[in-house]
Design a protein around this motif. Sequence first.
Motif, PDB file in Angstrom:
ATOM      1  N   GLU A  35       0.855  -1.185   0.000  1.00  0.00           N
ATOM      2  CA  GLU A  35       0.000   0.000   0.000  1.00  0.00           C
ATOM      3  C   GLU A  35       0.892   1.236   0.000  1.00  0.00           C
ATOM      4  O   GLU A  35       2.049   1.176   0.413  1.00  0.00           O
ATOM      5  N   LEU A  89      -0.567   0.335  -8.641  1.00  0.00           N
ATOM      6  CA  LEU A  89      -2.016   0.470  -8.764  1.00  0.00           C
ATOM      7  C   LEU A  89      -2.458   1.395  -9.891  1.00  0.00           C
ATOM      8  O   LEU A  89      -3.540   1.218 -10.446  1.00  0.00           O
ATOM      9  N   ASP A 110      -3.319  -9.163  -5.927  1.00  0.00           N
ATOM     10  CA  ASP A 110      -4.346  -9.208  -4.886  1.00  0.00           C
ATOM     11  C   ASP A 110      -3.823  -8.719  -3.535  1.00  0.00           C
ATOM     12  O   ASP A 110      -4.600  -8.438  -2.636  1.00  0.00           O
ATOM     13  N   GLY A 113      -3.180  -2.704  -2.365  1.00  0.00           N
ATOM     14  CA  GLY A 113      -4.369  -1.871  -2.263  1.00  0.00           C
ATOM     15  C   GLY A 113      -4.022  -0.531  -1.655  1.00  0.00           C
ATOM     16  O   GLY A 113      -2.880  -0.285  -1.274  1.00  0.00           O
ATOM     17  N   SER A 114      -4.998   0.335  -1.567  1.00  0.00           N
ATOM     18  CA  SER A 114      -4.781   1.649  -0.987  1.00  0.00           C
ATOM     19  C   SER A 114      -5.977   2.050  -0.139  1.00  0.00           C
ATOM     20  O   SER A 114      -7.110   1.996  -0.620  1.00  0.00           O
ATOM     21  N   ILE A 150      -5.594  -6.618 -11.623  1.00  0.00           N
ATOM     22  CA  ILE A 150      -6.352  -5.759 -10.715  1.00  0.00           C
ATOM     23  C   ILE A 150      -7.481  -5.118 -11.497  1.00  0.00           C
ATOM     24  O   ILE A 150      -7.244  -4.382 -12.447  1.00  0.00           O
ATOM     25  N   GLN A 154     -10.628  -1.566  -8.036  1.00  0.00           N
ATOM     26  CA  GLN A 154     -10.087  -2.379  -6.957  1.00  0.00           C
ATOM     27  C   GLN A 154      -8.797  -1.728  -6.483  1.00  0.00           C
ATOM     28  O   GLN A 154      -8.081  -1.096  -7.242  1.00  0.00           O
ATOM     29  N   GLY A 155      -8.465  -1.883  -5.222  1.00  0.00           N
ATOM     30  CA  GLY A 155      -7.200  -1.397  -4.716  1.00  0.00           C
ATOM     31  C   GLY A 155      -7.142   0.092  -4.464  1.00  0.00           C
ATOM     32  O   GLY A 155      -6.088   0.685  -4.473  1.00  0.00           O
ATOM     33  N   SER A 156      -8.284   0.729  -4.235  1.00  0.00           N
ATOM     34  CA  SER A 156      -8.266   2.160  -3.943  1.00  0.00           C
ATOM     35  C   SER A 156      -9.430   2.522  -3.053  1.00  0.00           C
ATOM     36  O   SER A 156     -10.403   1.779  -2.937  1.00  0.00           O
TER      37      SER A 156
END
Length: 159
Positions: A35, A89, A110, A113-114, A150, A154-156
Motif C-alpha cells: 500500500e 495500482l 491481490d 491496495g490503498s 487488478i 479495486q485497490g483504492s
Amino acid sequence: MPRADRSRVVMVRPAGDGKWGVVTIERRGTDYRTEPCPRCPWRVDAPLNVFPPQVFRDSARTTYDLATHTFGCHGSSRSAPQTCAGFLLRGASDNLTIRLAVVSGRIDPDSIGSPVELYSDYRAMAVANGVDPNDPALTPCRGDRAMLGIAPGQGSADG
C-alpha cells in the motif's frame, strides 16, 4: 528483504535544488509495497510540490509502453529498494518489468491496495505536482488502465 548485493545504482539524475533526484537501480528479485507509504506522491492527499517537477519528468518513462524501469517507493532505501504501491495500482499497466513479474508470480496483485484515493494515472499526478500538461515527457505516458490482475476500482479508496 533484498540484500545490498542484489541491488546496484546505475544512474542518478539530480533535480530541483540538488536535494532531490531520480535514482535508477538495477536489481534482481521484486520487492514491492502493498500500500502507498505516507509520503507517496500517487496519493491525492499527499502534499504537492514536495518533489520538483523534474523528478516527475524523469520518472515518467516508468509508465511508457514496454518500460523496463519501475517507480520506486520513496519510503524505501537504495540498499533495499521496493516498487511503489501507488505506481503498481495506477501507473504500471504497460510496464514490461511489472507485467512479467505479475505473470511469473513475483508480484501478487491481490496483495496490493490503498486505503486512500490515488491519482488516476501518472499524467494526473505529474500535472498536480507542477509538470506542464503539454510537457513532451508526458506524451508517451501510459498506465491509464488497471494493472494486469487488478480490476478497475479495486485497490483504492474510491472503489
